[in-house]
Design an enzyme around this catalytic site. Structure first.
Site, PDB file in Angstrom:
ATOM      1  N   CYS A   1       0.821  -1.216   0.000  1.00 29.76           N
ATOM      2  CA  CYS A   1       0.000   0.000   0.000  1.00 29.76           C
ATOM      3  C   CYS A   1       0.856   1.267   0.000  1.00 29.76           C
ATOM      4  O   CYS A   1       0.337   2.361  -0.177  1.00 29.76           O
ATOM      5  CB  CYS A   1      -0.910  -0.015   1.208  1.00 29.76           C
ATOM      6  SG  CYS A   1      -1.831  -1.550   1.341  1.00 29.76           S
TER       7      CYS A   1
ATOM      8  N   HIS B   1      -2.794   6.717   4.016  1.00 23.38           N
ATOM      9  CA  HIS B   1      -3.282   5.477   3.396  1.00 23.38           C
ATOM     10  C   HIS B   1      -4.589   5.093   4.083  1.00 23.38           C
ATOM     11  O   HIS B   1      -4.705   5.132   5.307  1.00 23.38           O
ATOM     12  CB  HIS B   1      -2.236   4.378   3.567  1.00 23.38           C
ATOM     13  CG  HIS B   1      -2.744   3.027   3.194  1.00 23.38           C
ATOM     14  ND1 HIS B   1      -3.455   2.797   2.048  1.00 23.38           N
ATOM     15  CD2 HIS B   1      -2.675   1.829   3.849  1.00 23.38           C
ATOM     16  CE1 HIS B   1      -3.789   1.519   1.994  1.00 23.38           C
ATOM     17  NE2 HIS B   1      -3.328   0.920   3.072  1.00 23.38           N
TER      18      HIS B   1
ATOM     19  N   ASN C   1      -9.831  -0.585   1.557  1.00 21.75           N
ATOM     20  CA  ASN C   1      -8.378  -0.495   1.344  1.00 21.75           C
ATOM     21  C   ASN C   1      -8.077  -0.808  -0.135  1.00 21.75           C
ATOM     22  O   ASN C   1      -8.228  -1.949  -0.569  1.00 21.75           O
ATOM     23  CB  ASN C   1      -7.678  -1.487   2.266  1.00 21.75           C
ATOM     24  CG  ASN C   1      -6.162  -1.418   2.163  1.00 21.75           C
ATOM     25  OD1 ASN C   1      -5.621  -0.801   1.243  1.00 21.75           O
ATOM     26  ND2 ASN C   1      -5.486  -2.048   3.103  1.00 21.75           N
TER      27      ASN C   1
HETATM   28  O1  UT7 Z   1      -2.814  -1.677   4.279  1.00 22.32           O
HETATM   29  C1  UT7 Z   1      -2.167  -2.619   5.058  1.00 22.32           C
HETATM   30  C2  UT7 Z   1      -3.020  -3.828   5.001  1.00 22.32           C
HETATM   31  N1  UT7 Z   1      -3.767  -4.222   6.133  1.00 22.32           N
HETATM   32  C3  UT7 Z   1      -4.199  -3.445   7.153  1.00 22.32           C
HETATM   33  O2  UT7 Z   1      -3.985  -2.284   7.263  1.00 22.32           O
HETATM   34  C4  UT7 Z   1      -4.998  -4.148   8.224  1.00 22.32           C
HETATM   35  C5  UT7 Z   1      -4.624  -3.706   9.606  1.00 22.32           C
HETATM   36  N2  UT7 Z   1      -5.441  -4.375  10.621  1.00 22.32           N
HETATM   37  C6  UT7 Z   1      -6.743  -4.074  10.785  1.00 22.32           C
HETATM   38  O3  UT7 Z   1      -7.295  -3.205  10.122  1.00 22.32           O
HETATM   39  C7  UT7 Z   1      -7.478  -4.830  11.860  1.00 22.32           C
HETATM   40  O4  UT7 Z   1      -6.586  -5.579  12.614  1.00 22.32           O
HETATM   41  C8  UT7 Z   1      -8.586  -5.761  11.280  1.00 22.32           C
HETATM   42  C9  UT7 Z   1      -9.740  -4.913  10.745  1.00 22.32           C
HETATM   43  C10 UT7 Z   1      -8.034  -6.635  10.177  1.00 22.32           C
HETATM   44  C11 UT7 Z   1      -9.148  -6.655  12.375  1.00 22.32           C
HETATM   45  O5  UT7 Z   1      -9.608  -5.870  13.474  1.00 22.32           O
HETATM   46  P1  UT7 Z   1      -9.204  -6.241  14.975  1.00 22.32           P
HETATM   47  O6  UT7 Z   1      -9.924  -5.317  15.827  1.00 22.32           O
HETATM   48  O7  UT7 Z   1      -7.701  -6.258  15.041  1.00 22.32           O
HETATM   49  O8  UT7 Z   1      -9.825  -7.668  15.125  1.00 22.32           O
HETATM   50  P2  UT7 Z   1      -9.083  -9.079  15.393  1.00 22.32           P
HETATM   51  O9  UT7 Z   1      -8.276  -9.499  14.225  1.00 22.32           O
HETATM   52  O10 UT7 Z   1      -8.395  -9.004  16.721  1.00 22.32           O
HETATM   53  O11 UT7 Z   1     -10.327 -10.035  15.512  1.00 22.32           O
HETATM   54  C12 UT7 Z   1     -11.278  -9.873  16.555  1.00 22.32           C
HETATM   55  C13 UT7 Z   1     -12.386 -10.915  16.364  1.00 22.32           C
HETATM   56  C14 UT7 Z   1     -11.843 -12.315  16.125  1.00 22.32           C
HETATM   57  O12 UT7 Z   1     -12.721 -13.203  16.801  1.00 22.32           O
HETATM   58  P3  UT7 Z   1     -12.302 -13.803  18.236  1.00 22.32           P
HETATM   59  O13 UT7 Z   1     -10.998 -14.547  18.000  1.00 22.32           O
HETATM   60  O14 UT7 Z   1     -12.140 -12.616  19.137  1.00 22.32           O
HETATM   61  O15 UT7 Z   1     -13.457 -14.698  18.571  1.00 22.32           O
HETATM   62  C15 UT7 Z   1     -11.987 -12.532  14.640  1.00 22.32           C
HETATM   63  O16 UT7 Z   1     -12.178 -13.890  14.292  1.00 22.32           O
HETATM   64  O17 UT7 Z   1     -13.141 -10.590  15.181  1.00 22.32           O
HETATM   65  C16 UT7 Z   1     -13.239 -11.762  14.349  1.00 22.32           C
HETATM   66  N3  UT7 Z   1     -13.356 -11.299  12.971  1.00 22.32           N
HETATM   67  C17 UT7 Z   1     -14.537 -10.998  12.417  1.00 22.32           C
HETATM   68  N4  UT7 Z   1     -15.795 -11.021  12.905  1.00 22.32           N
HETATM   69  C18 UT7 Z   1     -16.790 -10.639  12.077  1.00 22.32           C
HETATM   70  C19 UT7 Z   1     -12.375 -11.087  12.053  1.00 22.32           C
HETATM   71  N5  UT7 Z   1     -12.893 -10.659  10.899  1.00 22.32           N
HETATM   72  C20 UT7 Z   1     -14.255 -10.599  11.088  1.00 22.32           C
HETATM   73  C21 UT7 Z   1     -15.337 -10.221  10.283  1.00 22.32           C
HETATM   74  N6  UT7 Z   1     -16.582 -10.241  10.822  1.00 22.32           N
HETATM   75  N7  UT7 Z   1     -15.189  -9.800   9.011  1.00 22.32           N
END
Ligand code: UT7
Length: 329
Positions: free
Chosen positions: A116, A256, A286
């Protein structure tokens, strides 16, 4: 010989027509509009038509940037395409774009895998190439990220969208001067955000495809989140220091657009108000290397940038790569 001033002469962007709402993802994978919106700020993203490929989006953005610059295609002396979703594996998308535009037989190359940060990273290269040779460089950031992601993986599929953004950088009366650029790489953490299958280390095999490994964007979201905030904040401070500009002098920060929470954390670190932060992640998700030029183009179209304004660009992505640039419009 007195050298002409160089800078950004024109900007362009293109997004596909098809709008995909969070509710459509909720019907497809185990997620909700509420989860996507509250964790990322994203409401909709654009999805390229199946008949479209990378060069189609790149061409549309490039033609708009040339028009904005008041230049014909013959003015292009060099083409740089930042993309992680190339037209084909070999040769690069820049070759396809050169032919599609009908440009002269100029050097054209891709910055592949720059994540990105590709466009802002590319801006530093483009402005150097423009300044050294009095060249007019076409820089494009383009992604069809929805083509390489796993549509059944809720942790990644809801995040991405398709788009292209472009800039013409060269000698002339600039729309925006590039006052300073900074960029960096930490390859030691590349496994935190990568797509490993398809290269020499892990070639595509039938088994790999059956396990969807060719679409398996590996991402430790939390680690990427922290790194994105820290690197984009540090790169922003660095470029301000290099240019001798105080944060309070900024008219706009164009970060970004990956996640609204990342943008808010960078905003807090920089200590600027909401009016100084440009956000459009809610509309497009994104869009990788297209995200910053699309946001910059949209900010200008919305009248958020005036002549004389200092505008800071900052980006972070796979690699890890990061980059920032300070512009004066
Ligand atoms: O440009 C560079 C590329 N990438 C990025 O910039 C991404 C950077 N990271 C993020 O934006 C965030 O970390 C995410 C949006 C990807 C995830 O948010 P988070 O608050 O860090 O959530 P998490 O990964 O800690 O997941 C929390 C929970 C998990 O469930 P458990 O283990 O707590 O039961 C995930 O399985 O949310 C769950 N989860 C979802 N639930 C519903 C993950 N994706 C989803 C979803 N819908 N789409």
């Amino acid at each position: 010989m007195k050298r002409a001033r160089t800078g950004i002469l024109g900007l362009g962007a293109y997004v596909p027509e098809r709008v995909m709402r969070n509710s459509e993802w909720a019907a497809w994978v185990d997620t909700t509009d509420e989860w996507i919106h509250s964790r990322t700020g994203i409401s909709t993203r654009r999805i390229a038509d199946p008949a479209q490929s990378t060069v189609d989006l790149a061409e549309a953005a490039a033609r708009r940037a040339l028009e904005d610059a008041g230049l014909g295609v013959d003015a292009i002396d060099e083409i740089i395409v930042a993309t992680d979703t190339p037209e084909v594996f070999l040769p690069d998308t820049a070759s396809y774009l050169q032919t599609r535009l009908g440009a002269r037989e100029v050097p054209a190359f891709d910055m592949a895998g720059s994540g990105c940060a590709g466009f802002v990273f590319g801006l530093d290269i483009a402005r150097s190439r423009a300044a050294v040779g009095n060249r007019c460089v076409l820089l494009v950031g383009v992604e069809l990220l929805t083509r390489i992601m796993d549509w059944s993986d809720r942790a990644t599929c809801v995040l991405f969208g398709d788009a292209a953004g472009a800039a013409v950088i060269g000698p002339g009366e600039p729309l925006a001067e590039v006052l300073a650029c900074t960029a960096g790489t930490d390859g030691s953490r590349s496994a935190i955000l990568c797509l490993e299958t398809g290269g020499t280390r892990r070639p595509v095999t039938e088994e790999a495809v059956s396990r969807r490994e060719h679409q398996n964007i590996v991402m430790n979201g939390r680690e990427v989140f922290k790194e994105a905030v820290n690197r984009m904040s540090a790169a922003s401070r660095q470029v301000l220091e290099d240019a001798g500009v105080a944060v309070g002098e900024l008219a706009l920060v164009v970060p970004h657009q990956a996640n609204l929470r990342i943008i808010k954390a960078v905003q807090k670190n920089l200590g600027v108000g909401d009016e100084t932060m440009f956000v459009n992640v809610q509309h497009y998700g994104n869009t990788g290397s297209a995200s910053v030029p699309l946001a910059l183009w949209e900010a200008r179209a919305q009248g958020r940038i005036r002549s004389g304004d200092l505008v800071l660009l900052t980006a972070f992505g796979a690699g890890f790569h990061w980059a920032a640039a300070l512009l004066r419009f």
